[in-house]
Write a protein that holds these residues in place. Structure first.
Motif, PDB file in Angstrom:
ATOM      1  N   VAL A 295       0.860  -1.180   0.000  1.00  0.00           N
ATOM      2  CA  VAL A 295       0.000   0.000   0.000  1.00  0.00           C
ATOM      3  C   VAL A 295       0.894   1.226   0.000  1.00  0.00           C
ATOM      4  O   VAL A 295       1.879   1.285   0.738  1.00  0.00           O
ATOM      5  CB  VAL A 295      -0.928   0.016   1.238  1.00  0.00           C
ATOM      6  N   THR A 296       0.586   2.177  -0.865  1.00  0.00           N
ATOM      7  CA  THR A 296       1.335   3.417  -0.815  1.00  0.00           C
ATOM      8  C   THR A 296       0.379   4.578  -0.621  1.00  0.00           C
ATOM      9  O   THR A 296      -0.738   4.577  -1.131  1.00  0.00           O
ATOM     10  CB  THR A 296       2.210   3.619  -2.068  1.00  0.00           C
ATOM     11  N   VAL A 297       0.835   5.537   0.172  1.00  0.00           N
ATOM     12  CA  VAL A 297       0.038   6.738   0.405  1.00  0.00           C
ATOM     13  C   VAL A 297       0.704   7.861  -0.365  1.00  0.00           C
ATOM     14  O   VAL A 297       1.873   8.174  -0.135  1.00  0.00           O
ATOM     15  CB  VAL A 297      -0.023   7.085   1.907  1.00  0.00           C
ATOM     16  N   ASN A 298      -0.029   8.402  -1.299  1.00  0.00           N
ATOM     17  CA  ASN A 298       0.511   9.440  -2.165  1.00  0.00           C
ATOM     18  C   ASN A 298       0.517  10.775  -1.423  1.00  0.00           C
ATOM     19  O   ASN A 298      -0.532  11.348  -1.155  1.00  0.00           O
ATOM     20  CB  ASN A 298      -0.351   9.524  -3.438  1.00  0.00           C
ATOM     21  N   CYS A 299       1.720  11.241  -1.072  1.00  0.00           N
ATOM     22  CA  CYS A 299       1.835  12.496  -0.316  1.00  0.00           C
ATOM     23  C   CYS A 299       2.189  13.633  -1.258  1.00  0.00           C
ATOM     24  O   CYS A 299       3.282  14.181  -1.203  1.00  0.00           O
ATOM     25  CB  CYS A 299       2.895  12.355   0.764  1.00  0.00           C
ATOM     26  N   PHE A 300       1.309  13.944  -2.157  1.00  0.00           N
ATOM     27  CA  PHE A 300       1.570  15.047  -3.080  1.00  0.00           C
ATOM     28  C   PHE A 300       1.471  16.360  -2.320  1.00  0.00           C
ATOM     29  O   PHE A 300       0.995  16.413  -1.184  1.00  0.00           O
ATOM     30  CB  PHE A 300       0.598  15.002  -4.261  1.00  0.00           C
ATOM     31  N   ASP A 301       1.936  17.428  -2.966  1.00  0.00           N
ATOM     32  CA  ASP A 301       1.983  18.730  -2.303  1.00  0.00           C
ATOM     33  C   ASP A 301       0.636  19.103  -1.698  1.00  0.00           C
ATOM     34  O   ASP A 301      -0.390  18.983  -2.354  1.00  0.00           O
ATOM     35  CB  ASP A 301       2.364  19.825  -3.308  1.00  0.00           C
ATOM     36  N   GLY A 302       0.692  19.557  -0.493  1.00  0.00           N
ATOM     37  CA  GLY A 302      -0.526  20.041   0.129  1.00  0.00           C
ATOM     38  C   GLY A 302      -1.344  18.944   0.795  1.00  0.00           C
ATOM     39  O   GLY A 302      -2.242  19.235   1.556  1.00  0.00           O
ATOM     40  N   ALA A 303      -1.009  17.701   0.507  1.00  0.00           N
ATOM     41  CA  ALA A 303      -1.765  16.628   1.145  1.00  0.00           C
ATOM     42  C   ALA A 303      -1.288  16.469   2.577  1.00  0.00           C
ATOM     43  O   ALA A 303      -0.111  16.655   2.867  1.00  0.00           O
ATOM     44  CB  ALA A 303      -1.585  15.331   0.385  1.00  0.00           C
ATOM     45  N   ARG A 304      -2.187  16.148   3.429  1.00  0.00           N
ATOM     46  CA  ARG A 304      -1.779  15.919   4.813  1.00  0.00           C
ATOM     47  C   ARG A 304      -0.915  14.681   4.889  1.00  0.00           C
ATOM     48  O   ARG A 304      -1.153  13.695   4.213  1.00  0.00           O
ATOM     49  CB  ARG A 304      -3.017  15.734   5.690  1.00  0.00           C
ATOM     50  N   ARG A 305       0.107  14.768   5.689  1.00  0.00           N
ATOM     51  CA  ARG A 305       0.965  13.597   5.854  1.00  0.00           C
ATOM     52  C   ARG A 305       0.307  12.645   6.847  1.00  0.00           C
ATOM     53  O   ARG A 305      -0.233  13.074   7.853  1.00  0.00           O
ATOM     54  CB  ARG A 305       2.323  14.026   6.390  1.00  0.00           C
TER      55      ARG A 305
END
Lengths: 117, 192
Positions: free
Chosen positions: B131-141
């Motif tokens: 599973v990967t969580v996409n941490c694109f700009d502005g997304a909450r970590r």
């Protein structure tokens, strides 16, 4: 439901296969490797798309690659390939081997290859 | 003529996730070809799905299939397939997942439901996945552990934070998946 809704692309695709939607013979995978075994003595009965596949697969290529090259949906590609297989002009690797074919050496090769990208 | 056959292998990796979650972006970050957008023609299988109008329809539904390719060497390729995660497209997963090395589930923390469905799917079929969580700009970590809990993932399933636009990040996801598959592939235990 508009009568003027464009049915063009789909209709054309099925013209390529003579209206057939299903391949004949044993099913094969989207990443099965296709290899041309020979060119036909006479090309009657083969479409331009069939001949393109034969020329392309002199170097083995996957079903997915052929779809990209011909810009046709995979179902259509499968019908064309099953024609060529029936005529003995291509070989198509048996389906669904990739997971079972993995061994430690290939895993290592894949890991090294990915790191080197 | 058959010399290359045993050395020729096309490896399938599936990329799952809901609409707009970054599947195509991830594929394009590592693919050597433009992510291809082919349409799979559906025949009678689609009839039940699309039967909303009562209009006779058998062969005219299409669904997009994105895929990319990585050539590791002549005769050894990785194919990445991204297909929609909605229920109505799962018959496509049924076909694509046969023989697949594994899968990447891209989770959007605002819409974990779609990731849930994909996780269920791969667990049931014993297909190794990460599973990967996409941490694109502005997304909450989000911490990997929070995502693991939210998705009720077993301890052995890797969770990777990533930026799927970034080639190195995607390489890391794929490396994690291949290592995970090597340890957990059913085929290896079946074939000593």
């Amino acid at each position: 439901m508009g009568a003027d809704e464009d049915p063009g692309p789909l209709v054309r695709m099925y013209v390529v296969t003579g209206g057939r939607a299903r391949p004949i013979g044993e099913a094969f995978d989207v990443v099965a490797v296709v290899t041309t075994l020979g060119m036909p003595y006479e090309q009657a009965g083969l479409s331009p798309e069939h001949l393109t596949v034969l020329r392309m697969c002199v170097r083995p290529a996957t079903v997915a690659d052929i779809g990209v090259y011909l810009r046709l949906p995979l179902n259509i590609i499968r019908v064309l390939l099953s024609d060529l297989r029936r005529e003995g002009l291509v070989s198509i690797d048996r389906p669904a081997v990739s997971a079972a074919a993995m061994n430690e050496r290939i895993y290592q090769e894949v890991l090294n290859g990915l790191r080197a990208l | 003529m058959d010399y290359a056959r045993s050395e020729t292998l096309a490896i399938k990796i599936l990329v799952a996730g809901g609409f707009g979650v970054g599947k195509t972006t991830m594929v394009s970050a590592v693919s050597e070809i433009q992510p291809l957008h082919t349409e799979e023609l559906l025949s009678d299988r689609s009839a039940a799905v699309d039967d909303t109008t009562g209009v006779e329809q058998k062969t005219t539904t299409t669904v997009a299939l994105d895929f990319g390719r990585i050539t590791l060497r002549e005769g050894l390729w990785i194919y990445l397939f991204g297909t929609p995660g909605q229920d109505r497209f799962w018959f496509m997963w049924d076909e694509l997942s046969i023989g697949a090395l594994g899968a990447v589930v891209i989770a959007d923390t605002r819409r974990l439901g779609e990731a849930f469905a994909a996780v269920d799917y791969f667990e049931q079929r014993k297909i190794p996945f990460v599973v990967t969580v996409n941490c694109f700009d502005g997304a909450r970590r989000h911490s990997p552990e929070a995502v693991r809990r939210a998705l009720a993932l077993p301890a052995h399933v890797p969770v990777v934070l990533s930026d799927v636009r970034d080639r190195e990040s995607v390489k890391e996801i794929l490396l994690t998946l291949v290592r995970h598959a090597r340890e957990h592939a059913p085929s290896l235990t079946a074939m000593p």
